[in-house]
Structures are given as structure tokens and as C-alpha cells.
Design a protein around this motif. Structure first.
Motif, PDB file in Angstrom:
ATOM      1  N   GLY A 127       1.292  -1.310   0.335  1.00  0.00           N
ATOM      2  CA  GLY A 127       0.383   0.412  -0.095  1.00  0.00           C
ATOM      3  C   GLY A 127       0.920   1.274  -0.009  1.00  0.00           C
ATOM      4  N   ALA A 128       0.436   1.589  -0.185  1.00  0.00           N
ATOM      5  CA  ALA A 128       0.950   3.693  -0.665  1.00  0.00           C
ATOM      6  C   ALA A 128       0.812   4.006   0.813  1.00  0.00           C
ATOM      7  CB  ALA A 128       0.400   4.542  -1.595  1.00  0.00           C
ATOM      8  N   VAL A 129      -0.228   4.087   1.614  1.00  0.00           N
ATOM      9  CA  VAL A 129      -0.124   4.294   3.035  1.00  0.00           C
ATOM     10  C   VAL A 129       0.820   3.279   4.409  1.00  0.00           C
ATOM     11  CG1 VAL A 129      -1.166   4.803   5.549  1.00  0.00           C
ATOM     12  CG2 VAL A 129      -2.123   5.570   3.004  1.00  0.00           C
ATOM     13  N   ARG A 130       1.845   3.528   4.712  1.00  0.00           N
ATOM     14  CA  ARG A 130       2.977   2.830   4.855  1.00  0.00           C
ATOM     15  C   ARG A 130       2.896   2.169   6.735  1.00  0.00           C
ATOM     16  NH1 ARG A 130       8.685   2.579   4.232  1.00  0.00           N
ATOM     17  NH2 ARG A 130       8.954   2.741   6.153  1.00  0.00           N
ATOM     18  N   GLU A 131       2.231   3.135   7.025  1.00  0.00           N
ATOM     19  CA  GLU A 131       1.077   2.525   8.282  1.00  0.00           C
ATOM     20  C   GLU A 131      -0.458   3.224   8.440  1.00  0.00           C
ATOM     21  OE1 GLU A 131       3.285   3.849  12.113  1.00  0.00           O
ATOM     22  OE2 GLU A 131       5.640   2.594  11.479  1.00  0.00           O
ATOM     23  N   ALA A 185       2.528  -6.464  11.875  1.00  0.00           N
ATOM     24  CA  ALA A 185       1.705  -4.776  13.113  1.00  0.00           C
ATOM     25  C   ALA A 185       2.402  -5.181  14.325  1.00  0.00           C
ATOM     26  CB  ALA A 185       0.634  -5.205  12.967  1.00  0.00           C
ATOM     27  N   ALA A 186       1.648  -4.468  15.057  1.00  0.00           N
ATOM     28  CA  ALA A 186       2.189  -4.117  16.335  1.00  0.00           C
ATOM     29  C   ALA A 186       0.958  -3.722  17.794  1.00  0.00           C
ATOM     30  CB  ALA A 186       3.269  -3.367  16.508  1.00  0.00           C
ATOM     31  N   TRP A 187       1.050  -4.233  18.553  1.00  0.00           N
ATOM     32  CA  TRP A 187       0.391  -3.779  19.591  1.00  0.00           C
ATOM     33  C   TRP A 187       0.984  -2.398  20.931  1.00  0.00           C
ATOM     34  CZ3 TRP A 187      -4.314  -5.659  22.047  1.00  0.00           C
ATOM     35  CH2 TRP A 187      -4.359  -5.140  22.895  1.00  0.00           C
ATOM     36  N   VAL A 188       0.448  -1.126  20.482  1.00  0.00           N
ATOM     37  CA  VAL A 188       0.226  -0.118  21.090  1.00  0.00           C
ATOM     38  C   VAL A 188      -0.524   0.291  22.391  1.00  0.00           C
ATOM     39  CG1 VAL A 188       1.473   1.683  20.613  1.00  0.00           C
ATOM     40  CG2 VAL A 188       1.417  -0.232  18.348  1.00  0.00           C
ATOM     41  N   ASP A 189       0.143   0.923  22.788  1.00  0.00           N
ATOM     42  CA  ASP A 189      -0.935   1.494  24.608  1.00  0.00           C
ATOM     43  C   ASP A 189      -0.445   2.830  24.235  1.00  0.00           C
ATOM     44  OD1 ASP A 189      -1.786  -0.933  25.840  1.00  0.00           O
ATOM     45  OD2 ASP A 189       0.737  -1.503  26.370  1.00  0.00           O
ATOM     46  N   THR A 190      -1.398   3.461  23.929  1.00  0.00           N
ATOM     47  CA  THR A 190      -0.872   5.284  23.868  1.00  0.00           C
ATOM     48  C   THR A 190      -2.743   5.622  25.178  1.00  0.00           C
ATOM     49  OG1 THR A 190      -3.480   5.267  22.135  1.00  0.00           O
ATOM     50  CG2 THR A 190      -1.242   5.077  21.491  1.00  0.00           C
ATOM     51  N   ASP A 191      -2.595   6.961  25.297  1.00  0.00           N
ATOM     52  CA  ASP A 191      -3.595   7.346  26.410  1.00  0.00           C
ATOM     53  C   ASP A 191      -4.955   7.465  26.069  1.00  0.00           C
ATOM     54  OD1 ASP A 191      -0.700   8.207  27.298  1.00  0.00           O
ATOM     55  OD2 ASP A 191      -1.242  10.687  26.356  1.00  0.00           O
ATOM     56  N   GLU A 192      -5.371   7.501  24.385  1.00  0.00           N
ATOM     57  CA  GLU A 192      -6.553   7.623  23.831  1.00  0.00           C
ATOM     58  C   GLU A 192      -6.986   5.363  24.600  1.00  0.00           C
ATOM     59  OE1 GLU A 192      -4.110   8.772  22.246  1.00  0.00           O
ATOM     60  OE2 GLU A 192      -4.377  10.879  23.123  1.00  0.00           O
ATOM     61  N   VAL A 245      -0.498  -1.516  11.638  1.00  0.00           N
ATOM     62  CA  VAL A 245      -0.206  -2.076  10.944  1.00  0.00           C
ATOM     63  C   VAL A 245       1.141  -2.131   9.363  1.00  0.00           C
ATOM     64  CG1 VAL A 245      -1.509  -3.367   9.402  1.00  0.00           C
ATOM     65  CG2 VAL A 245      -2.797  -3.486  10.711  1.00  0.00           C
ATOM     66  N   ARG A 246       1.999  -2.396   9.711  1.00  0.00           N
ATOM     67  CA  ARG A 246       2.988  -1.560   9.162  1.00  0.00           C
ATOM     68  C   ARG A 246       2.710  -2.358   7.637  1.00  0.00           C
ATOM     69  NH1 ARG A 246       6.243  -1.926  14.538  1.00  0.00           N
ATOM     70  NH2 ARG A 246       5.882  -4.485  14.171  1.00  0.00           N
ATOM     71  N   HIS A 247       2.300  -1.300   6.393  1.00  0.00           N
ATOM     72  CA  HIS A 247       2.684  -1.436   5.201  1.00  0.00           C
ATOM     73  C   HIS A 247       4.106  -1.841   4.692  1.00  0.00           C
ATOM     74  CE1 HIS A 247      -1.237  -1.882   5.867  1.00  0.00           C
ATOM     75  NE2 HIS A 247      -1.363  -0.624   5.328  1.00  0.00           N
ATOM     76  N   TYR A 248       5.213  -1.818   5.553  1.00  0.00           N
ATOM     77  CA  TYR A 248       6.311  -2.134   5.404  1.00  0.00           C
ATOM     78  C   TYR A 248       7.167  -3.641   6.059  1.00  0.00           C
ATOM     79  CZ  TYR A 248       7.415   0.636   9.173  1.00  0.00           C
ATOM     80  OH  TYR A 248       6.785   1.052  10.149  1.00  0.00           O
ATOM     81  N   VAL A 249       8.238  -3.914   4.850  1.00  0.00           N
ATOM     82  CA  VAL A 249       8.668  -4.679   6.158  1.00  0.00           C
ATOM     83  C   VAL A 249      10.626  -3.946   6.371  1.00  0.00           C
ATOM     84  CG1 VAL A 249       9.811  -7.400   6.740  1.00  0.00           C
ATOM     85  CG2 VAL A 249       7.704  -6.740   5.133  1.00  0.00           C
ATOM     86  N   ASN A 250      11.197  -3.810   8.175  1.00  0.00           N
ATOM     87  CA  ASN A 250      12.350  -3.446   8.112  1.00  0.00           C
ATOM     88  C   ASN A 250      12.101  -5.559   8.845  1.00  0.00           C
ATOM     89  OD1 ASN A 250      12.263  -1.077   7.966  1.00  0.00           O
ATOM     90  ND2 ASN A 250      11.704  -0.331   9.388  1.00  0.00           N
ATOM     91  N   GLY A 252      13.173   0.365  14.695  1.00  0.00           N
ATOM     92  CA  GLY A 252      12.138  -0.159  13.800  1.00  0.00           C
ATOM     93  C   GLY A 252      11.867  -1.395  13.345  1.00  0.00           C
ATOM     94  N   GLY A 253      12.143  -2.086  13.706  1.00  0.00           N
ATOM     95  CA  GLY A 253      12.362  -3.809  13.266  1.00  0.00           C
ATOM     96  C   GLY A 253      10.372  -4.108  13.054  1.00  0.00           C
ATOM     97  N   THR A 254       9.978  -4.128  12.042  1.00  0.00           N
ATOM     98  CA  THR A 254       8.390  -4.636  12.557  1.00  0.00           C
ATOM     99  C   THR A 254       8.582  -6.541  12.793  1.00  0.00           C
ATOM    100  OG1 THR A 254       8.868  -4.896   9.951  1.00  0.00           O
ATOM    101  CG2 THR A 254       8.658  -3.242  10.942  1.00  0.00           C
TER     102      THR A 254
END
Length: 321
Positions: free
Chosen positions: A57-61, A168-175, A181-186, A236-238
Motif C-alpha cells: 500500500g501507499a500508506v506506510r502505517e 503489526a504491533a500492539w501499542v498502548d496509548t493515552d487514548e 499495521v505496517r505496510h513495509y517490512v523492516n 524500527g524492526g517489524t
């Protein structure tokens, strides 16, 4: 099929298996298609079904909000214990610092926060070994190291595109919690070095061709062994590969690198008896195993991802799509 020599029972078998007789190479003495020809073609064709692969995809994340309970369960810290003092030189205490300390902290955090699920599958990697042999003798790869890890890396990138949640990755935020979901592979490569375990990654590995990926793997490995891996190389690994096969190990349940949702282990590739067309033959066999964050990816996605990797190792021609 008109013009194809085949008996009526063979034609019926082909219809039942969804095989076009015009695509089958006959082996009969009179140029006719045999039952074995149809069955062999059907087994090979099944590998290539459902291989359409989406474009990057054109959108990276992107982030997906995840509802979580208001009060998360906390894990009590383990009681601390002091090490026994050395007695008559029979014991010694090694201070934990540097890379070892950072690795221990990261792996403990991952094991306690991410619910790991592990799967594995045995794979006939004979065609992968044949491809590695051909690449090694190719002038285009004369100045770069080629190994089964290269094909494994290509397989991982291909499979990620078909099951992006493993990347992808699980991310805890204030919200609240989100799945990123990362549309690239590191692509991370776990490397055992004199400094300890390092996981440098190849940035935007999805954009590299096979030769470029081989060069990046070689550079990453050499840099790690020389102790020149920088913090930026490890950030930055995925998703990660751990090549436990170099130690003669067949399979394992590796711990996920923090910030990622999956890690795949490539086991030792050995010659073993394997059933091919009803006959037991020596084949190059390996085991692909992996651990995944069950908060991010479900069992069907995990299974599909590992099966895709296995399909490529069994038939590297899938990478040509």
C-alpha cells in the motif's frame, strides 16, 4: 482436451481433480497421459492455487483502535534473591550489563506482556536447496554470499504481504490500545555475537530484489560479528527471523522481539526420508516454527502465514508472482 491421448478413466480423473489434460506432460509409452501424470500434475498445481499477492500500500502505517478493560491485570514482580557467594572457586558471579542486560529486560517484558502462540511445520526444502546451488554458481551472485536464509527472507516478505497482521504491533496509548499495521517490512535478523544477542534489521526489505537482499543480509551479519551494529540498526524492526538451524537445532518457540508481533525460526536443513508420489526418498527437510502475539493476530492468520512460508520453501517459483 482435444488432441490429448488419454483413456476415458484418466479423463474422468482429470475432471474430478480440476486438471486440464492439455497442460499435462504425458509419460506413456505411446505418448498417452497416465494416471500418475494426472495425479502428479494435480499435486504440483495445488501448490500454486490461491497465490495472488496484494501490492504494498501507499500508506506506510495505519492504526486500529482496540477496546481494552479499564483496569488491566498487573503482574507482580518476582521476589529478588541475592546470589550465593563464591565458594572455593566453584562458583562465580557475572555482572549483567550492556547488551545482556538490555536483552534480558526486553525479553522478560515481551514474555510477560505479549501472549505468545507458537506453531511449526515440517517442510521439504529440496527445491530451495537446488535454487541456492544455482544462485551460488550464477555470475550475478558471484560476489555475494547465498544461503537458505536468503530464500527464507524472501519467503517471509512474500508471506507478510498476504497476512499483514503478523507484521503489526500492539501499542498502548493515552487514548487506549491500538494495533499498528505496517505496510513495509523492516526485517530483523537475530544474530548471536560476542556482545550477546542482537537483532538488527534490514530497512524496507520489501523493496529489495533477491541480489540486493542477499547483499543486505551479508552486510548485516558481518557488521554484527564485528561488533559494529549501531542502535539505529536495531530500531524500527517489524518482524524477525532467527536462524537456529546454524546451531543444528530443528525447531523452537522463540520470544517475540519487543515492538513486533511475530518471530519465525528456520531450523536445520537435513536429508531425511520423505514420501514423494507414494515413494520414500531422501529429501532436504527443515522445520519452520514461529511465535506470535495473540493479541494482534489470530490462529488462522498465524497458520496461513507459516503455511505460506512453507509453500515458498517447497516451491521457490512462487516468488515469481
Amino acid at each position: 482436451a482435444v488432441g490429448v491421448v488419454a483413456k476415458p478413466p484418466i479423463r474422468k480423473l482429470a475432471r474430478d481433480l480440476g486438471v486440464d489434460l492439455a497442460d499435462v506432460v504425458p509419460s506413456g509409452a505411446a505418448g498417452e497421459v497416465t494416471r500418475e501424470d494426472v495425479v502428479k500434475h494435480a499435486s504440483q498445481a495445488s501448490v500454486f492455487r490461491n497465490i495472488e499477492t496484494p501490492e504494498w500500500g501507499a500508506v506506510r502505517e495505519e492504526t486500529i483502535p482496540v477496546p481494552v478493560p479499564d483496569a488491566a491485570a498487573s503482574v507482580p514482580p518476582a521476589p529478588s534473591r541475592s546470589l550465593p557467594e563464591p565458594v572455593d572457586g566453584r562458583e562465580e558471579s557475572i555482572p549483567v550489563r550492556g547488551v545482556r542486560k538490555a536483552t534480558a529486560s526486553a525479553m522478560t517484558s515481551s514474555a510477560l506482556t505479549a501472549p505468545h502462540v507458537s506453531v511449526w511445520v515440517d517442510v521439504d526444502a529440496s527445491r530451495t536447496m537446488e535454487l541456492v546451488k544455482r544462485l551460488k554458481s550464477s555470475p550475478d551472485f558471484a560476489d555475494v554470499r547465498v544461503s537458505p536464509l536468503l530464500i527464507m527472507a524472501r519467503a517471509m516478505i512474500w508471506a507478510v504481504r498476504r497476512t499483514p497482521m503478523v507484521n503489526a504491533a500492539w501499542v498502548d496509548t493515552d487514548e487506549g490500545a491500538q494495533i499498528r499495521v505496517r505496510h513495509y517490512v523492516n526485517l530483523g535478523i537475530a544474530a548471536a555475537t560476542p556482545r550477546g544477542l542482537l537483532v538488527p534489521n534490514i530497512k524496507d526489505a520489501q523493496d529489495l530484489n533477491t541480489r540486493e537482499l542477499a547483499r543486505a543480509l551479508e552486510k548485516l551479519t558481518l557488521t554484527a560479528r564485528e561488533g559494529k551494529t549501531t542502535p539505529a540498526d536495531q530500531q524500527g524492526g517489524t518482524i524477525t527471523i532467527t536462524n537456529i538451524g546454524v546451531f543444528g537445532v530443528d525447531a523452537g518457540t522463540p520470544i517475540i522481539n519487543p515492538g513486533e508481533a511475530g518471530i519465525v525460526a528456520l531450523g536445520a536443513i537435513r536429508q531425511k526420508p520423505w514420501v514423494v508420489d507414494g515413494e520414500v526418498r531422501p529429501r532436504w527437510v527443515t522445520t519452520v516454527s514461529g511465535s506470535f502475539d495473540h493479541r494482534v493476530v489470530d490462529g488462522d492468520g498465524v497458520s496461513r502465514f507459516i503455511a505460506d512460508i512453507a509453500s515458498v520453501l517447497e516451491e521457490p517459483a512462487l516468488l515469481l508472482d
